[in-house]
Design an enzyme around this catalytic site. Structure first.
Site, mmCIF file in Angstrom:
data_model
loop_
_atom_site.group_PDB
_atom_site.id
_atom_site.type_symbol
_atom_site.label_atom_id
_atom_site.label_comp_id
_atom_site.label_asym_id
_atom_site.label_seq_id
_atom_site.Cartn_x
_atom_site.Cartn_y
_atom_site.Cartn_z
ATOM 1 N N ASN A 10 0.821 -0.967 0.262
ATOM 2 C CA ASN A 10 0.293 -0.042 0.212
ATOM 3 C C ASN A 10 0.571 1.239 0.261
ATOM 4 O OD1 ASN A 10 -1.832 1.807 0.745
ATOM 5 N ND2 ASN A 10 -2.530 0.945 2.639
ATOM 6 N N LYS A 12 0.198 3.848 -0.240
ATOM 7 C CA LYS A 12 -0.531 5.000 0.410
ATOM 8 C C LYS A 12 -1.037 6.469 -0.462
ATOM 9 C CE LYS A 12 -0.242 2.711 5.090
ATOM 10 N NZ LYS A 12 -0.499 2.870 6.226
ATOM 11 N N HIS A 94 -9.503 0.421 4.923
ATOM 12 C CA HIS A 94 -8.195 0.891 5.747
ATOM 13 C C HIS A 94 -8.535 1.605 6.786
ATOM 14 C CE1 HIS A 94 -4.322 2.365 6.719
ATOM 15 N NE2 HIS A 94 -3.278 0.811 5.601
ATOM 16 N N GLU A 96 -7.155 4.044 7.789
ATOM 17 C CA GLU A 96 -7.170 5.475 7.596
ATOM 18 C C GLU A 96 -8.623 5.977 7.128
ATOM 19 O OE1 GLU A 96 -3.331 5.427 5.912
ATOM 20 O OE2 GLU A 96 -2.120 4.347 7.095
ATOM 21 N N GLU A 164 -5.175 -6.137 10.086
ATOM 22 C CA GLU A 164 -4.029 -4.531 10.571
ATOM 23 C C GLU A 164 -4.467 -4.113 12.161
ATOM 24 O OE1 GLU A 164 -2.827 -2.312 6.866
ATOM 25 O OE2 GLU A 164 -4.109 -2.467 7.078
ATOM 26 N N GLY A 170 2.771 2.115 10.427
ATOM 27 C CA GLY A 170 3.566 3.122 10.927
ATOM 28 C C GLY A 170 3.831 4.019 12.597
ATOM 29 N N SER A 210 3.232 -2.435 10.117
ATOM 30 C CA SER A 210 4.894 -2.259 9.715
ATOM 31 C C SER A 210 5.605 -3.581 10.144
ATOM 32 C CB SER A 210 5.263 -1.627 11.643
ATOM 33 O OG SER A 210 4.817 -0.709 12.376
#
Length: 247
Positions: A10, A12, A94, A96, A164, A170, A210
């Site tokens: 991904n 992003k 996702h 985010e 996730e 991150g 991560s």
């Protein structure tokens, strides 16, 4: 049954034509495990660029899409548009999108249904936040998120589930291999009880949070970890090591 290992990258909201072009050259020239399916999630403005430049054996995914074919939805893209530029996957749900942009389980489910109806493969993302893990409700949270996907899926062959944990995205923190295996096992049990045993045995459940070249081999060795959804490391040459984690 054996499930084909799946590694998604991904990207992003990162990169430009120069840097992504270099990354694509690295991927195209690398010796990649032929038994691993690889898909790169490009920013929407670079979807056609990625699809044109990447070796055809590497798939491309949009990072989001909307729930209808077209109309007055400024800033959105539809599955029909994604397919029109030769792309066959989309990442939905996702964290985010959920926590930065406020997307609800219901909306994500509707997007999933529309994407599948229009022939896209879906990387369906689920995962708990740190306070939810610490409160002991990880299973409850991810089961609820999975149910909103499951209620909108007729054909599971085009779906990859991506677990996730939000606290590991991150942050440099990674769920331990045992933590990842525990959640993946419980997810598979949920699918078995609420969808079917056949789907539970065949659906790929991948881990994101991560993942690096250093952590991928041990994570990939877990019985119910069928691959990865990789963030930051997918923009670096070590992505090749992650793709080859099973070798």
């Amino acid at each position: 049954m054996s499930r084909k290992f799946f590694v998604g990258g991904n990207w992003k909201m990162n990169g430009d034509k120069a840097s992504l072009g270099e990354l694509i050259k690295t991927l195209n020239s690398a010796k990649l495990d032929p038994n691993t399916e690889v898909v790169c999630g490009a920013p929407s403005i670079y979807l056609e660029f990625a699809r044109t430049k990447l070796d055809p054996k590497i798939g491309v995914a949009a990072q989001n899409c909307y729930k209808v074919k077209g109309g007055a939805f400024t800033g959105e893209i539809s599955p029909a548009m994604i397919k029109d530029v030769g792309v066959h996957w989309v990442i939905l749900g996702h964290s985010e999108r959920r926590w930065v942009f406020g997307e609800t389980d219901a909306l994500i489910g509707q997007k999933c249904a529309h994407a599948l109806e229009n022939g896209l493969g879906v990387i369906a993302c689920i995962g708990e936040k740190l306070d939810e893990r610490e409160a002991g409700i990880t299973e409850k949270v991810i089961n609820a998120q999975t149910k909103h996907f499951a209620d909108n899926i007729k054909d599971w062959s085009k779906v990859v589930l991506a677990y996730e944990p939000v606290w590991a995205i991150g942050t440099g923190k990674t769920a331990s291999p045992a933590q990842a295996q525990d959640v993946h096992d419980k997810l598979r049990q949920w699918v078995k009880a609420n969808v079917s045993e056949a789907v539970a045995n065949s659906v790929r459940i991948i881990y994101g949070g991560s993942v690096t070249g250093g952590t991928c081999k041990e994570l990939g060795g877990m019985k119910d970890v069928d691959g990865f959804l990789v963030g930051g490391a997918a923009l670096k040459p070590e992505f090749v090591d992650i793709i080859n984690a099973k070798q």
